[in-house]
Design a protein around this motif. Structure first.
Motif, mmCIF file in Angstrom:
data_model
loop_
_atom_site.group_PDB
_atom_site.id
_atom_site.type_symbol
_atom_site.label_atom_id
_atom_site.label_comp_id
_atom_site.label_asym_id
_atom_site.label_seq_id
_atom_site.Cartn_x
_atom_site.Cartn_y
_atom_site.Cartn_z
ATOM 1 N N ASP A 303 0.758 -1.263 0.072
ATOM 2 C CA ASP A 303 0.099 0.124 -0.110
ATOM 3 C C ASP A 303 0.988 1.240 -0.030
ATOM 4 O O ASP A 303 0.532 2.307 -0.697
ATOM 5 C CB ASP A 303 -0.904 0.045 1.210
ATOM 6 C CG ASP A 303 -2.134 -1.018 1.278
ATOM 7 O OD1 ASP A 303 -2.251 -1.671 0.011
ATOM 8 O OD2 ASP A 303 -2.608 -1.365 2.027
ATOM 9 N N GLY A 306 2.556 1.772 -3.193
ATOM 10 C CA GLY A 306 1.584 2.092 -4.309
ATOM 11 C C GLY A 306 0.992 3.530 -4.199
ATOM 12 O O GLY A 306 1.007 4.282 -5.330
ATOM 13 N N THR A 421 -8.570 3.945 -14.054
ATOM 14 C CA THR A 421 -10.036 3.637 -13.582
ATOM 15 C C THR A 421 -10.854 4.684 -13.671
ATOM 16 O O THR A 421 -10.289 5.842 -13.989
ATOM 17 C CB THR A 421 -9.823 3.286 -11.863
ATOM 18 O OG1 THR A 421 -9.753 4.151 -11.118
ATOM 19 C CG2 THR A 421 -9.113 2.063 -11.831
ATOM 20 N N LEU A 427 -3.855 1.778 -13.456
ATOM 21 C CA LEU A 427 -3.990 0.647 -13.304
ATOM 22 C C LEU A 427 -2.684 0.021 -13.793
ATOM 23 O O LEU A 427 -2.221 0.308 -14.928
ATOM 24 C CB LEU A 427 -5.269 -0.027 -14.343
ATOM 25 C CG LEU A 427 -6.451 0.026 -13.868
ATOM 26 C CD1 LEU A 427 -7.519 -0.316 -14.875
ATOM 27 C CD2 LEU A 427 -6.546 -0.795 -12.363
ATOM 28 N N ARG A 429 -1.597 -3.127 -12.875
ATOM 29 C CA ARG A 429 -1.315 -4.687 -12.672
ATOM 30 C C ARG A 429 -2.795 -5.227 -12.970
ATOM 31 O O ARG A 429 -3.907 -4.822 -12.901
ATOM 32 C CB ARG A 429 -1.032 -5.273 -11.140
ATOM 33 C CG ARG A 429 0.179 -4.837 -10.827
ATOM 34 C CD ARG A 429 0.754 -5.553 -9.512
ATOM 35 N NE ARG A 429 1.922 -4.799 -9.214
ATOM 36 C CZ ARG A 429 2.491 -5.644 -8.033
ATOM 37 N NH1 ARG A 429 2.043 -6.488 -7.264
ATOM 38 N NH2 ARG A 429 4.070 -5.130 -7.837
ATOM 39 N N GLN A 432 -5.419 -5.857 -10.314
ATOM 40 C CA GLN A 432 -6.177 -4.490 -9.821
ATOM 41 C C GLN A 432 -7.567 -4.501 -10.601
ATOM 42 O O GLN A 432 -8.501 -3.653 -9.910
ATOM 43 C CB GLN A 432 -5.408 -3.245 -10.224
ATOM 44 C CG GLN A 432 -4.218 -3.292 -9.144
ATOM 45 C CD GLN A 432 -3.437 -1.936 -9.475
ATOM 46 O OE1 GLN A 432 -2.466 -1.896 -10.546
ATOM 47 N NE2 GLN A 432 -3.734 -1.090 -8.892
ATOM 48 N N GLN A 434 -11.272 -6.098 -12.579
ATOM 49 C CA GLN A 434 -12.324 -6.879 -12.311
ATOM 50 C C GLN A 434 -13.129 -7.119 -13.484
ATOM 51 O O GLN A 434 -13.218 -5.982 -14.192
ATOM 52 C CB GLN A 434 -13.053 -6.598 -11.063
ATOM 53 C CG GLN A 434 -12.373 -6.494 -9.836
ATOM 54 C CD GLN A 434 -11.765 -7.718 -9.365
ATOM 55 O OE1 GLN A 434 -12.300 -8.888 -9.386
ATOM 56 N NE2 GLN A 434 -10.571 -7.742 -8.730
#
Length: 464
Positions: A303, A306, A421, A427, A429, A432, A434
């Motif tokens: 985290d 990131g 997103t 984004l 990876r 990450q 869905q």
């Protein structure tokens, strides 16, 4: 009361036992007997049962709770005692027994005396010293058990090991645990496990079974039953063993020479098995706790990194703002420099004018020199300002080129896309995204609105 005599020569068993008891009571009681205690036991009721023996005979004895409560010592096998009581017949079995009313020590029994002498000699040699004893390994790779294949102690040990550490291999080295030849067999069994340990330690024998601790065990019994574990040769073999030895001989109240020499003494065979290895459930619980802590630390690190990556991506994605800030800073420096030059020129002009007013007419050459200096400064400052301005412009150009090289639009022009997103987060990876998630793809000449159909994570990324 006298037992009634039968009418014929045939005696009922019960009447004969009563008659014998009456004869013994009349002819011998009370009686005092000297002998060595063997097979002593104390029932939950408080009654004591044992036998007295010497070289030629043995006599069963019973001492009831009221009489046993008056003893001033703890009777044990091998002790010589004087017991006073009444002889009788235990009619239920037809056994002759002495009901002991009082008992005192009469000196040590022969076996117990040998035990004490050997114990004192080995203790003087240092075989019992705590400094020479080794702690069993916390995680044994293999456990050796020395006992009889027919002993109940073997079943107890294997059951405890199977329950606590089913992953640890167990090697049984059989030996007799009672009788004249038992000490030699016990030594041979221990040496066999020691050879196995040495072979497994060799580099070319790494796949051989390994024994890291030996359990020397036997169930309880009288001093005669446990005498094999009071052997001097066995004691020295235990002291010389290259593998730590845990003894579990007899019950909690039983002590043998092997117990004193062993690296660790357990009160029972089952307790010896429990001391040899940790409980598997406890180890698994500790491992799960460590795994959870590691997972939390990894998530926190991911985290944090990131967030740092997002911050850098935002800075990298907006070079124009950095360039504009640099231009603004350059303009501020230019204005400050021009203002500083004007102020200096005005101060010099005022100083020279004041000097000219104070000079007499005869100082015309000095006045002419000052005027020439003033003219020179007036001509030089625009050139100096231009050079300084040009230097700043060149530095700004170089900074703009460096920022332009970092412009992500050049990367996009080579066929790459920036995925974000719906909330504007990058984004980076596949994990990450869905299925069904809306995604914005920025290209060199525009942007696309996409929807994720599926997410496939490569094996390398999944393993990492």
């Amino acid at each position: 009361m006298q037992a009634a005599l039968p009418q014929s020569d045939v005696w009922p068993v019960g009447q004969l036992c009563q008659a014998i008891a009456q004869v013994l009571d009349a002819r011998l009681n009370p009686v005092t007997v000297q002998g060595e205690i063997t097979g002593f036991s104390r029932a939950a009721s408080g009654h004591c049962y044992f036998s007295l023996k010497d070289e030629t005979g043995q006599l069963r004895c019973a001492m009831f709770r009221r009489a046993a409560s008056g003893l001033d010592f703890a009777p044990r096998d091998g002790e010589q005692v004087l017991a006073r009581g009444r002889l009788g017949v235990y009619e239920a079995r037809g056994d002759l027994q002495l009901v002991v009313e009082t008992m005192r020590r009469a000196g040590q029994g022969a076996l117990f005396e040998q035990f004490l002498q050997l114990k004192a000699r080995l203790q003087a040699e240092g075989l019992f010293d705590a400094a020479r004893k080794r702690a069993p390994p916390a995680q044994p790779r293999g456990i050796g058990v020395v006992t009889s294949l027919h002993a109940a102690a073997l079943h107890d040990v294997l059951t405890a090991l199977r329950r606590r550490a089913p992953h640890v291999p167990v090697i049984v080295s059989p030996a007799a645990v009672q009788g004249a030849g038992a000490p030699a067999e016990l030594i041979h069994a221990m040496n066999a496990l020691a050879r196995l340990h040495r072979r497994a330690a060799a580099p070319e024998k790494q796949r051989q079974p390994c024994v890291d601790v030996i359990l020397l065990v036997r169930g309880g019994g009288s001093i005669e039953d446990l005498w094999a574990f009071n052997d001097e040769a066995l004691a020295r073999a235990i002291a010389a063993s290259p593998i730590p030895v845990i003894s579990g001989v007899g019950h909690e109240s039983d002590f043998t020479i092997a117990d004193f020499v062993a690296d660790l003494r357990a009160p029972t065979p089952t307790a010896a098995a429990e001391l040899a290895c940790p409980d598997r459930a406890t180890l698994l619980a500790a491992l799960q706790t460590q795994a959870a802590r590691l997972a939390r630390a990894a998530r926190h690190r991911i985290d944090t990194q990131g967030q740092r990556l997002d911050h850098l991506a935002l800075r990298l994605g907006r070079p124009a703002s950095a360039l504009a800030a640099e231009r603004l800073r350059l303009e501020r420096h230019q204005q400050r420099m021009l203002h500083a030059l004007r102020l200096r020129l005005e101060r010099e002009t005022a100083r020279l004018a004041h000097a000219c007013q104070r000079l007499p007419t005869a100082s015309a050459p000095a006045l002419q020199s000052a005027r020439q200096r003033l003219q020179s400064l007036a001509q030089a400052w625009p050139l100096a300002a231009a050079r300084a301005l040009q230097a700043e412009r060149e530095r700004l150009t170089r900074a703009a080129l460096r920022l332009d090289l970092l412009d992500p639009r050049h990367t996009l022009a080579r066929g790459y896309a920036l995925l974000q997103t719906s909330g504007g987060l990058p984004l980076t990876r596949a994990a990450q995204a869905q299925p069904g998630q809306p995604v914005r793809a920025t290209l060199a000449d525009g942007a696309l609105a996409l929807t994720v159909q599926s997410a496939e994570v490569s094996p390398v990324q999944r393993g990492g």
